[in-house]
Design an enzyme around this catalytic site. Structure first.
Site, mmCIF file in Angstrom:
data_model
loop_
_atom_site.group_PDB
_atom_site.id
_atom_site.type_symbol
_atom_site.label_atom_id
_atom_site.label_comp_id
_atom_site.label_asym_id
_atom_site.label_seq_id
_atom_site.Cartn_x
_atom_site.Cartn_y
_atom_site.Cartn_z
ATOM 1 N N HIS A 1 -25.545 57.376 -63.077
ATOM 2 C CA HIS A 1 -26.839 57.434 -62.388
ATOM 3 C C HIS A 1 -26.773 56.645 -61.076
ATOM 4 O O HIS A 1 -27.258 57.098 -60.042
ATOM 5 C CB HIS A 1 -27.923 56.874 -63.308
ATOM 6 C CG HIS A 1 -29.238 56.640 -62.627
ATOM 7 N ND1 HIS A 1 -30.010 57.666 -62.120
ATOM 8 C CD2 HIS A 1 -29.925 55.492 -62.361
ATOM 9 C CE1 HIS A 1 -31.107 57.155 -61.569
ATOM 10 N NE2 HIS A 1 -31.082 55.846 -61.702
ATOM 11 N N HIS B 1 -29.733 49.361 -57.569
ATOM 12 C CA HIS B 1 -31.203 49.461 -57.627
ATOM 13 C C HIS B 1 -31.803 49.181 -59.012
ATOM 14 O O HIS B 1 -32.983 48.852 -59.109
ATOM 15 C CB HIS B 1 -31.690 50.821 -57.098
ATOM 16 C CG HIS B 1 -31.545 51.959 -58.046
ATOM 17 N ND1 HIS B 1 -30.390 52.696 -58.155
ATOM 18 C CD2 HIS B 1 -32.399 52.502 -58.946
ATOM 19 C CE1 HIS B 1 -30.552 53.624 -59.080
ATOM 20 N NE2 HIS B 1 -31.759 53.537 -59.584
ATOM 21 N N ASP B 2 -31.017 49.312 -60.076
ATOM 22 C CA ASP B 2 -31.559 49.059 -61.419
ATOM 23 C C ASP B 2 -31.074 47.738 -62.014
ATOM 24 O O ASP B 2 -31.354 47.441 -63.180
ATOM 25 C CB ASP B 2 -31.190 50.209 -62.374
ATOM 26 C CG ASP B 2 -32.091 51.435 -62.182
ATOM 27 O OD1 ASP B 2 -33.286 51.248 -61.873
ATOM 28 O OD2 ASP B 2 -31.593 52.556 -62.342
ATOM 29 N N GLU C 1 -33.944 45.316 -62.977
ATOM 30 C CA GLU C 1 -34.822 45.848 -64.017
ATOM 31 C C GLU C 1 -34.123 45.951 -65.370
ATOM 32 O O GLU C 1 -34.728 45.705 -66.408
ATOM 33 C CB GLU C 1 -35.295 47.233 -63.565
ATOM 34 C CG GLU C 1 -36.622 47.642 -64.140
ATOM 35 C CD GLU C 1 -37.098 48.940 -63.499
ATOM 36 O OE1 GLU C 1 -37.509 48.904 -62.317
ATOM 37 O OE2 GLU C 1 -37.045 49.981 -64.166
ATOM 38 N N ASP C 2 -32.869 46.316 -65.353
ATOM 39 C CA ASP C 2 -32.196 46.691 -66.611
ATOM 40 C C ASP C 2 -31.061 45.768 -67.043
ATOM 41 O O ASP C 2 -30.374 46.060 -68.025
ATOM 42 C CB ASP C 2 -31.657 48.128 -66.503
ATOM 43 C CG ASP C 2 -32.788 49.145 -66.380
ATOM 44 O OD1 ASP C 2 -33.903 48.847 -66.856
ATOM 45 O OD2 ASP C 2 -32.564 50.210 -65.806
ATOM 46 N N ASP D 1 -33.743 58.007 -56.403
ATOM 47 C CA ASP D 1 -33.824 57.683 -57.837
ATOM 48 C C ASP D 1 -34.619 58.752 -58.579
ATOM 49 O O ASP D 1 -34.199 59.254 -59.629
ATOM 50 C CB ASP D 1 -34.474 56.306 -57.984
ATOM 51 C CG ASP D 1 -34.460 55.794 -59.413
ATOM 52 O OD1 ASP D 1 -33.502 56.073 -60.150
ATOM 53 O OD2 ASP D 1 -35.418 55.096 -59.787
HETATM 54 ZN ZN ZN Z 1 -32.589 54.394 -61.335
#
Ligand code: ZN
Length: 176
Positions: A34, A60-61, A64-65, A121
């Site tokens: 991704h 980018h994640d 968050e992740d 995204d």
């Molecule tokens: Zn993403």
């Protein structure tokens, strides 16, 4: 350090931080796929002239992740990359429905760089839903997600025509 070295370091950083994570789709693709897709979309749609923007797309994640912190991103990739990533990251302390509502509400105020990452995204996510939907998502849940993604993207329009077209194409494929 050269821009190529920085970009290589970002890919490795993302691969290490997201190691073991998989996409929600039934194919269970490694999460890094991704990130490489979003970075490729951003690079191609912007002519590849802004390495920090592509690095932000790769990462980018990561806030968050993964347990990565903003301070760590500033130290590793600089303030601009860290701030673009922070802009596109949800506040994980909020309930999911609230986070989704805030994405729509905050989208118009994002910087152009953050809007560009967001467009890529959402395009990658819609493509993934068309190709490999999560096994436990029924048609209504998929339709809800697509409608929500359209609402977020509609607030990011006027940023990058090529990406906006790719998003619209992905939605058209999805809706058959
Ligand atoms: Zn993403």
């Amino acid at each position: 350090m050269s821009e190529i070295s920085e970009l290589a370091r970002a890919y490795h950083f993302a691969a290490v931080r997201h190691v073991g994570q998989r996409r929600k789709g039934k194919a269970g693709e490694p999460y890094i796929n991704h990130l490489t897709e979003v970075a490729d979309l951003v690079a191609a749609a912007t002519g590849g002239g802004d390495v920090e923007l592509v690095i932000a797309a790769v990462l980018h994640d990561v806030l968050e992740d993964t347990p990565t912190t903003g301070a760590e991103l500033v130290a590793a990739f600089g303030a601009r990359v860290a701030s673009i990533v922070a802009e596109v990251s949800d506040d994980k302390s909020l309930p999911k429905a609230e986070r989704k509502r805030l994405q729509i509400e905050h989208a118009p105020r994002l910087t152009a760089a953050a809007k560009t990452v967001k467009l890529a995204d959402k395009t990658a996510n819609i493509r993934a839903l068309a190709k490999s939907p999560p096994a436990d998502w029924d048609a209504a849940r998929i339709a809800d997600y697509v409608d929500w993604a359209i609402a977020v993207v509609d607030h990011c329009r006027g940023t990058n025509a090529a990406l906006e077209r790719l998003f619209d194409e992905a939605v058209a494929v999805m809706k058959g």
